[in-house]
Design a protein around this motif. Structure first.
Motif, PDB file in Angstrom:
ATOM      1  N   ALA A 200      35.019  40.426  40.200  1.00 36.30           N
ATOM      2  CA  ALA A 200      34.894  39.272  39.304  1.00 36.30           C
ATOM      3  C   ALA A 200      36.053  38.299  39.498  1.00 36.30           C
ATOM      4  CB  ALA A 200      34.841  39.746  37.856  1.00 36.30           C
ATOM      5  N   ASP A 201      37.266  38.822  39.650  1.00 33.18           N
ATOM      6  CA  ASP A 201      38.426  37.964  39.880  1.00 33.18           C
ATOM      7  C   ASP A 201      38.291  37.194  41.189  1.00 33.18           C
ATOM      8  OD1 ASP A 201      39.587  38.851  37.536  1.00 33.18           O
ATOM      9  OD2 ASP A 201      40.710  40.453  38.531  1.00 33.18           O
ATOM     10  N   ILE A 202      37.816  37.863  42.215  1.00 30.68           N
ATOM     11  CA  ILE A 202      37.666  37.211  43.516  1.00 30.68           C
ATOM     12  C   ILE A 202      36.591  36.138  43.455  1.00 30.68           C
ATOM     13  CG2 ILE A 202      36.970  37.580  45.922  1.00 30.68           C
ATOM     14  CD1 ILE A 202      38.241  40.371  45.698  1.00 30.68           C
ATOM     15  N   ARG A 203      35.470  36.437  42.781  1.00 36.69           N
ATOM     16  CA  ARG A 203      34.403  35.433  42.658  1.00 36.69           C
ATOM     17  C   ARG A 203      34.899  34.196  41.916  1.00 36.69           C
ATOM     18  NH1 ARG A 203      31.084  39.958  41.509  1.00 36.69           N
ATOM     19  NH2 ARG A 203      31.245  39.508  39.272  1.00 36.69           N
ATOM     20  N   ALA A 204      35.699  34.407  40.866  1.00 34.45           N
ATOM     21  CA  ALA A 204      36.237  33.270  40.121  1.00 34.45           C
ATOM     22  C   ALA A 204      37.149  32.416  40.993  1.00 34.45           C
ATOM     23  CB  ALA A 204      36.993  33.764  38.891  1.00 34.45           C
ATOM     24  N   ALA A 205      37.968  33.063  41.831  1.00 32.17           N
ATOM     25  CA  ALA A 205      38.857  32.319  42.717  1.00 32.17           C
ATOM     26  C   ALA A 205      38.063  31.543  43.764  1.00 32.17           C
ATOM     27  CB  ALA A 205      39.838  33.273  43.395  1.00 32.17           C
ATOM     28  N   VAL A 206      37.041  32.175  44.333  1.00 33.49           N
ATOM     29  CA  VAL A 206      36.226  31.514  45.351  1.00 33.49           C
ATOM     30  C   VAL A 206      35.486  30.317  44.764  1.00 33.49           C
ATOM     31  CG1 VAL A 206      34.239  31.811  46.887  1.00 33.49           C
ATOM     32  CG2 VAL A 206      35.978  33.591  46.751  1.00 33.49           C
ATOM     33  N   ALA A 426      36.797  41.964  32.686  1.00 30.61           N
ATOM     34  CA  ALA A 426      37.808  40.975  33.049  1.00 30.61           C
ATOM     35  C   ALA A 426      37.243  39.979  34.041  1.00 30.61           C
ATOM     36  CB  ALA A 426      39.020  41.672  33.654  1.00 30.61           C
ATOM     37  N   VAL A 427      37.620  38.737  33.850  1.00 27.12           N
ATOM     38  CA  VAL A 427      37.291  37.720  34.836  1.00 27.12           C
ATOM     39  C   VAL A 427      38.564  36.986  35.150  1.00 27.12           C
ATOM     40  CG1 VAL A 427      34.909  37.436  34.087  1.00 27.12           C
ATOM     41  CG2 VAL A 427      36.667  36.045  33.026  1.00 27.12           C
ATOM     42  N   GLY A 428      38.577  36.311  36.249  1.00 26.18           N
ATOM     43  CA  GLY A 428      39.775  35.594  36.651  1.00 26.18           C
ATOM     44  C   GLY A 428      39.876  34.264  35.935  1.00 26.18           C
ATOM     45  N   ASP A 429      40.375  33.288  36.623  1.00 24.10           N
ATOM     46  CA  ASP A 429      40.559  31.959  36.070  1.00 24.10           C
ATOM     47  C   ASP A 429      39.226  31.359  35.661  1.00 24.10           C
ATOM     48  OD1 ASP A 429      43.196  29.873  37.303  1.00 24.10           O
ATOM     49  OD2 ASP A 429      42.281  29.999  35.356  1.00 24.10           O
ATOM     50  N   GLN A 430      39.124  30.847  34.488  1.00 28.49           N
ATOM     51  CA  GLN A 430      37.870  30.234  34.029  1.00 28.49           C
ATOM     52  C   GLN A 430      37.833  28.795  34.525  1.00 28.49           C
ATOM     53  OE1 GLN A 430      35.687  32.217  32.389  1.00 28.49           O
ATOM     54  NE2 GLN A 430      37.205  33.761  32.909  1.00 28.49           N
ATOM     55  N   GLY A 431      36.802  28.484  35.380  1.00 31.65           N
ATOM     56  CA  GLY A 431      36.684  27.132  35.908  1.00 31.65           C
ATOM     57  C   GLY A 431      37.713  26.830  36.949  1.00 31.65           C
ATOM     58  N   ALA A 432      38.192  27.637  36.994  1.00 25.77           N
ATOM     59  CA  ALA A 432      39.183  27.290  37.956  1.00 25.77           C
ATOM     60  C   ALA A 432      38.699  27.294  39.470  1.00 25.77           C
ATOM     61  CB  ALA A 432      40.344  28.294  37.795  1.00 25.77           C
TER      62      ALA A 432
END
Length: 437
Positions: A200-206, A426-432
């Motif tokens: 999930a963190d990686i998908r948010a970054a991508v 957990a998710v990474g940066d939102q919208g980011a």
């Protein structure tokens, strides 16, 4: 820079980085292996294994560095340097050679982002509200100064005792480890991990266009500037420079890098696009100049290249930290090193062959031609960087979490704030983005 120096944490970190950035091994590692009786083919094969392992480890090591806590990751980096260079000093057989080089490759992968992420978050956590740009400029200059001094001393150490460059490097890393023990941990930097949360963190970054842009700029600059360094030694040989003069050539490059790092600390956000564009153009311009006037290369064109490369990498390092979620911050730098490493693995041997078969000037001209394409791609991305400070959306907690004022972005509640969250939610940066062996 005075602002950065007022922080005890930044001062300690800068000294530790000075001790870890030494490169006594850089000018002599191949000579060392040949003097031990290893065939050139074996030494080159070990270097190839090093590169394959380091690229393969960037992703998993980056994930680990983001999960175990910034201070622990940095301590692992310093402790790994002690073990690695002590092992190299004891190499006697092919088995120990390859074991040491594999260990070195893992250490190299860890160094891609662990230190950078830790320094950035130290600046955010420090009560003096240190500017990350000033701190990164200071540390970049300190690191380049360390490289400069160690390159000048490497030959003398090797003449005294062939293993001394490696044992001294291990000893200085041990001191850096002790200094790092006095540094604070970043609040909330240790996070529970599952495969689902990592994905999930990686998908948010991508999904974040700012992160993708920073990654591609880092890859382009690292590929372009780092590959060009393979031309330094052939240029010195072609011009008939002595070993001592060649050392001064590398020293001039490192000294210019100190200036580039210092200047980067004073680049305001609205001028980042100009600084990054200028850094790419300086590397390109010096390659064109070397292709036309080789004799001016060692003490004019190459230092200009070092200045531009240090300026660009430092500005990009701050920018990448700013736009990246803390949960994948070290990983993102690992991705940059990994992607650029694939291109470098092709470009550097190719440029070396061109230098040998034709001339260094010809190889520099060919790489400048490739660089025109790389620079155009970079400028296309640079134009899309916001000219004003980028307001980051904090890493939002799950719906049941209160947002606690004063907490660092992404820091999870502890103690009585709330019950621990399921990491799967957990998710990474939102919208980011080093000399290499």
């Amino acid at each position: 820079m005075r602002q950065a120096l007022r922080s005890r944490a930044v001062r300690t970190f800068a000294v530790a980085q000075f001790l870890l950035e030494v490169q006594f091994w850089f000018p002599i590692w191949l000579i060392y292996l040949l003097d031990l009786g290893f065939p050139l083919a074996t030494a080159v094969l070990a270097d190839g294994v090093f590169r394959i392992v380091s690229v393969a480890c960037e992703f998993p090591v980056g994930v680990l560095a983001d999960r175990i806590g910034r201070r622990r990751a940095y301590l692992t980096l310093a402790g790994g340097a002690v073990l690695t260079f002590a092992a190299i000093s004891q190499v006697r057989t092919v088995q120990t050679l390859f074991a040491a080089w594999v260990l070195w490759a893992v250490l190299w992968a860890l160094s891609s982002g662990a230190a950078s992420a830790y320094l950035y978050e130290l600046c955010l956590q420090d009560e003096l509200e240190i500017s990350p740009s000033r701190a990164f400029g200071l540390v970049r200059a300190v690191g380049s100064g360390s490289v400069l001094l160690s390159l000048l001393a490497a030959g003398y150490l090797y003449k005294t005792e062939p293993t001394l460059p490696f044992t001294v490097t291990a000893g200085l890393a041990a001191v850096a480890f002790l200094l790092a023990l006095t540094l604070p941990e970043i609040a909330g930097s240790r996070v529970a991990t599952t495969l689902t949360s990592v994905a999930a963190d990686i998908r948010a970054a991508v999904a974040d266009v700012r992160v993708r842009r920073a990654v591609w700029l880092g890859v382009l600059l690292l590929l372009f500037g780092w590959s060009a360094r393979i031309l330094f030694q052939p240029l010195a040989l072609e011009l008939g420079l002595s070993a001592q003069v060649t050392g001064w050539m590398y020293a001039a490059f490192a000294a210019a890098s100190v200036l580039g790092g210092l200047l980067a600390g004073y680049v305001p956000v609205p001028r980042r696009r100009v600084a990054l564009t200028g850094s790419f153009l300086l590397v390109l311009g010096t390659l064109v100049a070397v292709s036309q006037a080789e004799r001016l290369g060692p003490f004019l064109f190459l230092p200009v290249m070092g200045f531009g490369y240090a300026l660009g990498t430092t500005v990009l390092e701050v920018l990448t930290n700013e736009v990246t979620s803390r949960r994948v911050r070290a990983l993102v730098f690992g991705v940059v090193a990994s992607l650029a490493g694939v291109g470098i693995a092709v470009a550097r041997p190719g440029l070396g062959i061109l230098s040998e078969q034709r001339s260094t000037g010809f190889a520099a001209g060919v790489w400048a031609g490739v660089g025109v394409v790389l620079v155009l791609l970079a400028v296309w991305q640079i134009r899309r960087i916001r000219p004003e400070p980028d307001v980051r959306i904090p890493e939002l907690p799950s719906p049941g979490y209160p947002v606690v004022p004063g907490r660092l972005p992404g820091e999870q509640p502890t103690g009585g704030d709330a019950e621990p969250r399921d990491p799967a939610g957990a998710v990474g940066d939102q919208g980011a983005e080093r000399a290499d062996p």
